[in-house]
Design a protein around this motif. Structure first.
Motif, PDB file in Angstrom:
ATOM      1  N   VAL A 131      -2.373   1.675  -9.128  1.00 36.85           N
ATOM      2  CA  VAL A 131      -2.570   0.325  -8.575  1.00 36.85           C
ATOM      3  C   VAL A 131      -2.125   0.290  -7.121  1.00 36.85           C
ATOM      4  O   VAL A 131      -2.843  -0.208  -6.238  1.00 36.85           O
ATOM      5  CB  VAL A 131      -1.799  -0.733  -9.405  1.00 36.85           C
ATOM      6  N   LEU A 132      -0.946   0.839  -6.866  1.00 41.42           N
ATOM      7  CA  LEU A 132      -0.420   0.806  -5.491  1.00 41.42           C
ATOM      8  C   LEU A 132      -1.223   1.704  -4.553  1.00 41.42           C
ATOM      9  O   LEU A 132      -1.383   1.379  -3.376  1.00 41.42           O
ATOM     10  CB  LEU A 132       1.059   1.181  -5.493  1.00 41.42           C
ATOM     11  N   ARG A 133      -1.753   2.821  -5.049  1.00 46.12           N
ATOM     12  CA  ARG A 133      -2.600   3.682  -4.211  1.00 46.12           C
ATOM     13  C   ARG A 133      -3.851   2.922  -3.777  1.00 46.12           C
ATOM     14  O   ARG A 133      -4.222   2.918  -2.601  1.00 46.12           O
ATOM     15  CB  ARG A 133      -2.996   4.944  -4.985  1.00 46.12           C
ATOM     16  N   LEU A 134      -4.498   2.256  -4.751  1.00 45.15           N
ATOM     17  CA  LEU A 134      -5.713   1.517  -4.429  1.00 45.15           C
ATOM     18  C   LEU A 134      -5.425   0.292  -3.555  1.00 45.15           C
ATOM     19  O   LEU A 134      -6.252  -0.098  -2.733  1.00 45.15           O
ATOM     20  CB  LEU A 134      -6.432   1.099  -5.710  1.00 45.15           C
ATOM     21  N   LYS A 135      -4.264  -0.296  -3.709  1.00 46.35           N
ATOM     22  CA  LYS A 135      -3.918  -1.488  -2.924  1.00 46.35           C
ATOM     23  C   LYS A 135      -3.465  -1.112  -1.511  1.00 46.35           C
ATOM     24  O   LYS A 135      -3.946  -1.656  -0.524  1.00 46.35           O
ATOM     25  CB  LYS A 135      -2.816  -2.278  -3.652  1.00 46.35           C
ATOM     26  N   LEU A 136      -2.504  -0.184  -1.424  1.00 44.96           N
ATOM     27  CA  LEU A 136      -1.885   0.117  -0.134  1.00 44.96           C
ATOM     28  C   LEU A 136      -2.669   1.135   0.690  1.00 44.96           C
ATOM     29  O   LEU A 136      -2.681   1.060   1.920  1.00 44.96           O
ATOM     30  CB  LEU A 136      -0.452   0.635  -0.356  1.00 44.96           C
ATOM     31  N   ASP A 137      -3.317   2.084   0.031  1.00 45.73           N
ATOM     32  CA  ASP A 137      -4.025   3.127   0.755  1.00 45.73           C
ATOM     33  C   ASP A 137      -5.507   2.781   0.927  1.00 45.73           C
ATOM     34  O   ASP A 137      -6.036   2.831   2.035  1.00 45.73           O
ATOM     35  CB  ASP A 137      -3.866   4.465   0.025  1.00 45.73           C
ATOM     36  N   ALA A 138      -6.172   2.421  -0.175  1.00 40.14           N
ATOM     37  CA  ALA A 138      -7.612   2.147  -0.111  1.00 40.14           C
ATOM     38  C   ALA A 138      -7.915   0.708   0.307  1.00 40.14           C
ATOM     39  O   ALA A 138      -9.061   0.392   0.619  1.00 40.14           O
ATOM     40  CB  ALA A 138      -8.255   2.436  -1.465  1.00 40.14           C
ATOM     41  N   LYS A 139      -6.914  -0.167   0.265  1.00 33.62           N
ATOM     42  CA  LYS A 139      -7.054  -1.578   0.684  1.00 33.62           C
ATOM     43  C   LYS A 139      -8.116  -2.335  -0.128  1.00 33.62           C
ATOM     44  O   LYS A 139      -8.870  -3.136   0.407  1.00 33.62           O
ATOM     45  CB  LYS A 139      -7.397  -1.689   2.177  1.00 33.62           C
ATOM     46  N   LEU A 140      -8.181  -2.061  -1.431  1.00 30.98           N
ATOM     47  CA  LEU A 140      -9.123  -2.776  -2.287  1.00 30.98           C
ATOM     48  C   LEU A 140      -8.550  -4.125  -2.698  1.00 30.98           C
ATOM     49  O   LEU A 140      -7.332  -4.338  -2.664  1.00 30.98           O
ATOM     50  CB  LEU A 140      -9.420  -1.949  -3.554  1.00 30.98           C
ATOM     51  N   ASP A 199       5.740   1.074   0.996  1.00 26.34           N
ATOM     52  CA  ASP A 199       4.441   1.383   1.577  1.00 26.34           C
ATOM     53  C   ASP A 199       3.889   2.618   0.865  1.00 26.34           C
ATOM     54  O   ASP A 199       4.583   3.248   0.064  1.00 26.34           O
ATOM     55  CB  ASP A 199       4.549   1.615   3.090  1.00 26.34           C
ATOM     56  N   TRP A 200       2.628   2.984   1.153  1.00 23.24           N
ATOM     57  CA  TRP A 200       2.000   4.070   0.417  1.00 23.24           C
ATOM     58  C   TRP A 200       2.691   5.409   0.674  1.00 23.24           C
ATOM     59  O   TRP A 200       2.819   6.238  -0.224  1.00 23.24           O
ATOM     60  CB  TRP A 200       0.511   4.160   0.725  1.00 23.24           C
ATOM     61  N   PHE A 201       3.200   5.628   1.882  1.00 24.15           N
ATOM     62  CA  PHE A 201       3.873   6.884   2.193  1.00 24.15           C
ATOM     63  C   PHE A 201       5.094   7.077   1.298  1.00 24.15           C
ATOM     64  O   PHE A 201       5.341   8.163   0.785  1.00 24.15           O
ATOM     65  CB  PHE A 201       4.290   6.902   3.681  1.00 24.15           C
ATOM     66  N   THR A 202       5.862   6.006   1.066  1.00 25.34           N
ATOM     67  CA  THR A 202       7.047   6.082   0.198  1.00 25.34           C
ATOM     68  C   THR A 202       6.646   6.255  -1.264  1.00 25.34           C
ATOM     69  O   THR A 202       7.224   7.067  -1.987  1.00 25.34           O
ATOM     70  CB  THR A 202       7.892   4.791   0.330  1.00 25.34           C
ATOM     71  N   VAL A 203       5.649   5.506  -1.697  1.00 22.82           N
ATOM     72  CA  VAL A 203       5.199   5.533  -3.092  1.00 22.82           C
ATOM     73  C   VAL A 203       4.630   6.895  -3.447  1.00 22.82           C
ATOM     74  O   VAL A 203       4.826   7.404  -4.556  1.00 22.82           O
ATOM     75  CB  VAL A 203       4.154   4.426  -3.347  1.00 22.82           C
TER      76      VAL A 203
END
Length: 176
Positions: free
Chosen positions: A7-16, A45-49
């Protein structure tokens, strides 16, 4: 299975959007919103996650909800059954609970009662009856009478066995 990292990858990295993430992962939009909100509150943020495993990420996100877990949770189902006994009160159950968990942090009496009431409110109102085979037969005349072609009225007699719910019905001219 938890999909917090996805969920966080798609939210923070892909901005979906939340709806797109929900559709992609087979989750509800509310769950996606919850995880995104927890990540924002934790300042992730995505780098930390990206460098965290699923368990560590869950611990980091759920820091705010740990406060409620510090208290020893009573067995409200057992308490509900105990309250059916003669002379049993919430005060007695609370005192027993405090004595059993004297070494841990327990709720004060008012919060204990409030939590029990919240539990009791969500219970379904039902009464389960267990019938042994051949022990009981329930009989009655069902509803209004039925008109016959000859102008008379028929009363419907119904009998049902308790254990199997096997039902017998017949029309009779009278209820005698």
């Amino acid at each position: 299975m938890r999909k917090i990292k996805d969920v966080l990858r798609l939210k923070l990295d892909a901005k979906l959007s939340h709806q797109q993430i929900a559709d992609a992962l087979g989750l509800s939009k509310g769950v996606v919103t919850k995880y995104a909100g927890l990540a924002a509150t934790a300042g992730l943020d995505w780098f930390t996650v990206q460098g965290m495993d699923e368990a560590a990420l869950e611990r980091r996100l759920m820091v705010g909800s740990q406060k409620a877990r510090d208290y020893v949770q009573p067995d409200y189902g057992r308490m509900h059954r105990e309250l059916g006994r003669k002379g049993m009160t919430l005060m007695l159950l609370w005192e027993e609970h405090r004595a059993d968990f004297a070494h841990c942090q327990t709720y004060a009496y008012s919060q204990f009662c409030e939590n029990y009431r919240r539990f009791a409110k969500q219970l379904k109102r039902s009464m389960r009856q267990v019938h042994r085979a051949g022990e009981k037969l329930f009989i009655d005349f069902a509803g209004p009478t039925i008109a016959l072609t000859d102008g008379g009225r028929a009363h419907i007699y119904v009998a049902s066995l308790g254990a199997s719910s096997y039902t017998y019905a017949c029309a009779t001219p009278r209820e005698t």
